[in-house]
Design an enzyme around this catalytic site. Sequence first.
Site, short mmCIF file in Angstrom:
data_model
loop_
_atom_site.label_atom_id
_atom_site.label_comp_id
_atom_site.label_asym_id
_atom_site.label_seq_id
_atom_site.Cartn_x
_atom_site.Cartn_y
_atom_site.Cartn_z
N HIS A 10 -8.18 2.47 -1.27
CA HIS A 10 -8.55 2.43 -2.68
C HIS A 10 -8.62 0.99 -3.15
O HIS A 10 -7.86 0.14 -2.72
CB HIS A 10 -7.61 3.26 -3.56
N GLN B 10 0.87 -1.17 0.00
CA GLN B 10 0.00 0.00 0.00
C GLN B 10 0.91 1.22 0.00
O GLN B 10 1.67 1.43 0.94
CB GLN B 10 -0.91 0.02 1.22
#
Length: 126
Positions: A112, A106
């Site tokens: 997201h 990440q």
Amino acid sequence: MQRRRAAANLRGMAEKTLFQKIMDRELPGEIIYEDDRCVALRDINPQAPTHVLIVPRKPIPSLDDLTEEDAPLVGHLFVVARKVAEQEGLDRGYRTVFNNGPDANQTVDHLHLHLLGGRRMGWPPG
């Protein structure tokens, strides 16, 4: 874990995330879908012929920071993924992925959902 969440929440309050700046049109980004809860934009480093990020407007740092009240929003991200997959012609299938934390790669502290398609996916991923 709580300390990391608190620090991430403070960072989120102190400055906008990359995705917030794109949503606010302060930075360029190819937005292909948007509504009042999220945007979908093309990934600048695509890992498949179609690689779209579905980003909530609410700046949630990671999956670890989700609350029960966020459940409808997360469900909406998946509904949007389906719509975008159809829009992009991914009729042979696609993959959705949330990365959570550094070991999952990440790279932006703003939740997201990745939508990947346009080629056959391998298994196991990663």
